[in-house]
Design a protein around this motif. Structure first.
Motif, PDB file in Angstrom:
ATOM      1  N   ILE A 192       0.856  -1.188   0.000  1.00 31.69           N
ATOM      2  CA  ILE A 192       0.000   0.000   0.000  1.00 31.69           C
ATOM      3  C   ILE A 192       0.893   1.239   0.000  1.00 31.69           C
ATOM      4  CG2 ILE A 192      -1.868   1.226   1.160  1.00 31.69           C
ATOM      5  CD1 ILE A 192      -2.573  -1.401   2.564  1.00 31.69           C
ATOM      6  N   LYS A 193       0.900   1.955  -1.121  1.00 28.56           N
ATOM      7  CA  LYS A 193       1.645   3.207  -1.217  1.00 28.56           C
ATOM      8  C   LYS A 193       0.691   4.345  -0.866  1.00 28.56           C
ATOM      9  CE  LYS A 193       4.776   1.445  -4.757  1.00 28.56           C
ATOM     10  NZ  LYS A 193       5.329   1.614  -6.130  1.00 28.56           N
ATOM     11  N   ARG A 194       0.999   5.029   0.254  1.00 26.97           N
ATOM     12  CA  ARG A 194       0.087   6.029   0.805  1.00 26.97           C
ATOM     13  C   ARG A 194       0.202   7.351   0.056  1.00 26.97           C
ATOM     14  NH1 ARG A 194      -1.549   5.961   5.695  1.00 26.97           N
ATOM     15  NH2 ARG A 194      -3.030   7.409   4.798  1.00 26.97           N
ATOM     16  N   LEU A 195      -0.321   7.388  -1.174  1.00 29.86           N
ATOM     17  CA  LEU A 195      -0.294   8.627  -1.951  1.00 29.86           C
ATOM     18  C   LEU A 195      -1.159   9.702  -1.310  1.00 29.86           C
ATOM     19  CD1 LEU A 195      -0.567   7.144  -5.563  1.00 29.86           C
ATOM     20  CD2 LEU A 195       1.492   7.674  -4.246  1.00 29.86           C
ATOM     21  N   SER A 196      -2.209   9.280  -0.612  1.00 31.81           N
ATOM     22  CA  SER A 196      -3.116  10.236   0.029  1.00 31.81           C
ATOM     23  C   SER A 196      -2.447  10.963   1.186  1.00 31.81           C
ATOM     24  CB  SER A 196      -4.373   9.516   0.527  1.00 31.81           C
ATOM     25  OG  SER A 196      -4.033   8.516   1.489  1.00 31.81           O
ATOM     26  N   LEU A 197      -1.336  10.411   1.694  1.00 29.98           N
ATOM     27  CA  LEU A 197      -0.633  11.056   2.803  1.00 29.98           C
ATOM     28  C   LEU A 197       0.071  12.319   2.319  1.00 29.98           C
ATOM     29  CD1 LEU A 197      -0.105  10.433   5.824  1.00 29.98           C
ATOM     30  CD2 LEU A 197       2.094   9.490   5.138  1.00 29.98           C
ATOM     31  N   ARG A 198       0.469  12.338   1.047  1.00 27.28           N
ATOM     32  CA  ARG A 198       1.165  13.498   0.486  1.00 27.28           C
ATOM     33  C   ARG A 198       0.214  14.441  -0.238  1.00 27.28           C
ATOM     34  NH1 ARG A 198       5.758  13.447   3.330  1.00 27.28           N
ATOM     35  NH2 ARG A 198       6.672  11.355   3.368  1.00 27.28           N
ATOM     36  N   GLN A 199      -0.771  13.870  -0.948  1.00 18.74           N
ATOM     37  CA  GLN A 199      -1.721  14.675  -1.702  1.00 18.74           C
ATOM     38  C   GLN A 199      -3.131  14.199  -1.374  1.00 18.74           C
ATOM     39  OE1 GLN A 199      -0.539  14.190  -5.781  1.00 18.74           O
ATOM     40  NE2 GLN A 199       1.178  15.606  -5.620  1.00 18.74           N
ATOM     41  N   ALA A 200      -3.927  15.088  -0.819  1.00 23.32           N
ATOM     42  CA  ALA A 200      -5.245  14.706  -0.310  1.00 23.32           C
ATOM     43  C   ALA A 200      -6.163  14.162  -1.398  1.00 23.32           C
ATOM     44  CB  ALA A 200      -5.899  15.905   0.381  1.00 23.32           C
ATOM     45  N   ALA A 201      -6.010  14.603  -2.621  1.00 20.41           N
ATOM     46  CA  ALA A 201      -6.918  14.189  -3.687  1.00 20.41           C
ATOM     47  C   ALA A 201      -6.555  12.825  -4.275  1.00 20.41           C
ATOM     48  CB  ALA A 201      -6.928  15.240  -4.795  1.00 20.41           C
ATOM     49  N   GLN A 202      -5.397  12.300  -3.915  1.00 23.47           N
ATOM     50  CA  GLN A 202      -4.930  11.042  -4.492  1.00 23.47           C
ATOM     51  C   GLN A 202      -5.464   9.839  -3.716  1.00 23.47           C
ATOM     52  OE1 GLN A 202      -3.035  10.520  -7.241  1.00 23.47           O
ATOM     53  NE2 GLN A 202      -3.037  12.716  -7.717  1.00 23.47           N
ATOM     54  N   GLN A 203      -5.669   8.737  -4.410  1.00 20.23           N
ATOM     55  CA  GLN A 203      -6.029   7.480  -3.764  1.00 20.23           C
ATOM     56  C   GLN A 203      -4.789   6.624  -3.566  1.00 20.23           C
ATOM     57  OE1 GLN A 203      -9.076   5.564  -6.103  1.00 20.23           O
ATOM     58  NE2 GLN A 203     -10.721   6.646  -5.035  1.00 20.23           N
ATOM     59  N   ASP A 204      -4.795   5.841  -2.487  1.00 22.30           N
ATOM     60  CA  ASP A 204      -3.662   4.975  -2.212  1.00 22.30           C
ATOM     61  C   ASP A 204      -3.527   3.915  -3.310  1.00 22.30           C
ATOM     62  OD1 ASP A 204      -3.287   6.382   0.096  1.00 22.30           O
ATOM     63  OD2 ASP A 204      -4.278   4.939   1.397  1.00 22.30           O
ATOM     64  N   LEU A 205      -2.291   3.600  -3.661  1.00 14.84           N
ATOM     65  CA  LEU A 205      -2.019   2.580  -4.671  1.00 14.84           C
ATOM     66  C   LEU A 205      -1.810   1.244  -3.973  1.00 14.84           C
ATOM     67  CD1 LEU A 205      -1.421   1.800  -7.614  1.00 14.84           C
ATOM     68  CD2 LEU A 205       0.972   2.408  -7.203  1.00 14.84           C
ATOM     69  N   VAL A 206      -2.633   0.251  -4.310  1.00 13.13           N
ATOM     70  CA  VAL A 206      -2.592  -1.049  -3.654  1.00 13.13           C
ATOM     71  C   VAL A 206      -2.230  -2.125  -4.675  1.00 13.13           C
ATOM     72  CG1 VAL A 206      -3.870  -2.752  -2.306  1.00 13.13           C
ATOM     73  CG2 VAL A 206      -4.332  -0.314  -1.979  1.00 13.13           C
ATOM     74  N   GLN A 207      -1.212  -2.919  -4.353  1.00 16.55           N
ATOM     75  CA  GLN A 207      -0.822  -4.058  -5.173  1.00 16.55           C
ATOM     76  C   GLN A 207      -0.768  -5.297  -4.288  1.00 16.55           C
ATOM     77  OE1 GLN A 207       2.852  -1.933  -6.386  1.00 16.55           O
ATOM     78  NE2 GLN A 207       2.298  -2.477  -8.479  1.00 16.55           N
ATOM     79  N   ILE A 208      -1.224  -6.421  -4.829  1.00 12.02           N
ATOM     80  CA  ILE A 208      -1.265  -7.660  -4.054  1.00 12.02           C
ATOM     81  C   ILE A 208      -0.517  -8.753  -4.806  1.00 12.02           C
ATOM     82  CG2 ILE A 208      -2.741  -9.423  -3.019  1.00 12.02           C
ATOM     83  CD1 ILE A 208      -4.919  -7.356  -2.713  1.00 12.02           C
ATOM     84  N   TYR A 209       0.409  -9.400  -4.104  1.00 11.09           N
ATOM     85  CA  TYR A 209       1.166 -10.515  -4.670  1.00 11.09           C
ATOM     86  C   TYR A 209       1.131 -11.683  -3.684  1.00 11.09           C
ATOM     87  CZ  TYR A 209       3.140  -6.941  -7.763  1.00 11.09           C
ATOM     88  OH  TYR A 209       3.296  -5.925  -8.667  1.00 11.09           O
ATOM     89  N   GLN A 210       1.377 -12.855  -4.189  1.00 10.66           N
ATOM     90  CA  GLN A 210       1.583 -14.010  -3.331  1.00 10.66           C
ATOM     91  C   GLN A 210       3.068 -14.329  -3.292  1.00 10.66           C
ATOM     92  OE1 GLN A 210      -1.109 -16.954  -5.014  1.00 10.66           O
ATOM     93  NE2 GLN A 210      -2.759 -16.315  -3.650  1.00 10.66           N
ATOM     94  N   TYR A 211       3.492 -15.064  -2.268  1.00 12.66           N
ATOM     95  CA  TYR A 211       4.925 -15.306  -2.126  1.00 12.66           C
ATOM     96  C   TYR A 211       5.197 -16.693  -1.553  1.00 12.66           C
ATOM     97  CZ  TYR A 211       4.200 -14.273   2.855  1.00 12.66           C
ATOM     98  OH  TYR A 211       3.763 -14.284   4.153  1.00 12.66           O
ATOM     99  N   LYS A 212       6.430 -17.138  -1.796  1.00 11.97           N
ATOM    100  CA  LYS A 212       6.934 -18.381  -1.221  1.00 11.97           C
ATOM    101  C   LYS A 212       8.319 -18.104  -0.647  1.00 11.97           C
ATOM    102  CE  LYS A 212       8.224 -23.177  -2.189  1.00 11.97           C
ATOM    103  NZ  LYS A 212       8.329 -24.250  -3.214  1.00 11.97           N
ATOM    104  N   ILE A 213       8.501 -18.415   0.633  1.00 13.21           N
ATOM    105  CA  ILE A 213       9.776 -18.179   1.303  1.00 13.21           C
ATOM    106  C   ILE A 213      10.692 -19.372   1.076  1.00 13.21           C
ATOM    107  CG2 ILE A 213      10.906 -17.739   3.512  1.00 13.21           C
ATOM    108  CD1 ILE A 213       8.310 -16.512   4.490  1.00 13.21           C
ATOM    109  N   GLN A 214      11.875 -19.094   0.540  1.00 12.62           N
ATOM    110  CA  GLN A 214      12.876 -20.122   0.328  1.00 12.62           C
ATOM    111  C   GLN A 214      14.042 -19.908   1.284  1.00 12.62           C
ATOM    112  OE1 GLN A 214      13.239 -19.180  -3.841  1.00 12.62           O
ATOM    113  NE2 GLN A 214      11.966 -20.908  -4.454  1.00 12.62           N
ATOM    114  N   ASP A 215      15.067 -20.735   1.175  1.00 12.86           N
ATOM    115  CA  ASP A 215      16.149 -20.691   2.150  1.00 12.86           C
ATOM    116  C   ASP A 215      16.903 -19.371   2.119  1.00 12.86           C
ATOM    117  OD1 ASP A 215      17.751 -21.841   4.177  1.00 12.86           O
ATOM    118  OD2 ASP A 215      19.323 -22.212   2.685  1.00 12.86           O
ATOM    119  N   ARG A 216      17.165 -18.833   0.944  1.00 12.95           N
ATOM    120  CA  ARG A 216      17.972 -17.631   0.830  1.00 12.95           C
ATOM    121  C   ARG A 216      17.249 -16.455   0.173  1.00 12.95           C
ATOM    122  NH1 ARG A 216      23.428 -18.742   1.793  1.00 12.95           N
ATOM    123  NH2 ARG A 216      23.902 -20.975   1.946  1.00 12.95           N
ATOM    124  N   ASN A 217      16.029 -16.644  -0.249  1.00 14.26           N
ATOM    125  CA  ASN A 217      15.291 -15.547  -0.865  1.00 14.26           C
ATOM    126  C   ASN A 217      13.794 -15.821  -0.775  1.00 14.26           C
ATOM    127  OD1 ASN A 217      14.960 -17.564  -2.714  1.00 14.26           O
ATOM    128  ND2 ASN A 217      15.774 -16.441  -4.466  1.00 14.26           N
TER     129      ASN A 217
END
Length: 249
Positions: free
Chosen positions: A211-236
């Motif tokens: 969630i990038k809080r664009l509304s925190l800097r500019q009141a007229a902007q909507q927050d940018l939301v991106q959703i990903y899934q993930y898998k944790i491996q040993d080194r990354n």
């Protein structure tokens, strides 16, 4: 620079984000103050070595200032004498005051540039903020601590603050949820790791909401939301769009 990043997790362990930011900022040549309240120094050092970073070497060259919260708590509770002029950052445990001024002073002194420093920028990393509540600090004191850290590190020193908190939608811990919700309103960036609603899966460990809080800097902007899934491996950690896991495809 000058950003406050909130790491939030629900129904999963978001500590992999802490390890990422710790190794990332050390490799970038930043001065890091790590308030580690959840695990020991050896734990973080073992994980950091897998990521190609030595915390021992970083401490020796003055790049990393590490507060081992577990050890500090034991020293205070079992009456170890404090060094003159160096009060414990967690001295609120002794009950004289519930404020976290000593902890803030520790952060401020650790990240204030000294003559000859060539570090790129100061960074405060906290894992995990909810431990302060468990130790008896009031929610107002915790929020005041973060506020002063943001003013000092983000505004005055043009550095970054990264904080991990745990949250549960159905939790009865009202104090923790109050702190989490308050921090969400003041964050420039929220990385929210969540467990899968369908339960455990060996190929997909969870999803992360950016969630990038664009509304925190500019009141007229909507927050940018991106959703990903993930898998944790040993080194990354591997990230992919929802439903596009290699196991599914």
């Amino acid at each position: 620079q000058g950003k406050f990043t909130l790491l939030r997790d629900s129904r999963t362990d978001g500590s992999f984000l802490v390890h990422h930011f710790l190794s990332f900022y050390l490799r970038a040549g930043c001065k890091v103050c790590f308030v580690a309240l959840l695990q020991s120094f050896s734990h973080y050092n073992i994980v950091a070595q897998k990521l190609g970073v030595s915390l021992v070497a970083a401490k020796e060259r003055g790049q990393l200032v590490f507060l081992e919260g577990l050890k500090s708590c034991l020293d205070l509770l079992f009456g170890k004498e404090e060094q003159p002029g160096q009060p414990s950052p967690l001295q609120f445990l002794r009950g004289s005051s519930c404020e976290l001024r000593a902890l803030f002073d520790f952060v401020r002194v650790s990240l204030t540039p000294a003559q000859g420093d060539s570090w790129k920028g100061p960074v405060l990393l906290v894992d995990d903020l909810g431990v302060l509540l468990s130790l008896g600090a009031a929610p107002v004191a915790v929020l005041d601590f973060i506020h002063y850290c943001r003013v000092s590190v983000c505004c005055q020193l043009q550095g970054n603050v990264v904080v991990l908190v745990h949250s549960h939608e159905d939790s009865e811990d009202e104090e923790n949820e109050l702190v989490v919700n308050s921090l969400c309103h003041h964050s420039d960036l929220i990385l929210w790791a969540e467990g899968l609603a369908t339960g455990f899966c060996k190929d997909v460990h969870g999803q992360i909401k950016i969630i990038k809080r664009l509304s925190l800097r500019q009141a007229a902007q909507q927050d940018l939301v991106q959703i990903y899934q993930y898998k944790i491996q040993d080194r990354n950690v591997t990230f992919f769009a929802r439903g596009l896991s290699p196991a599914v495809l």
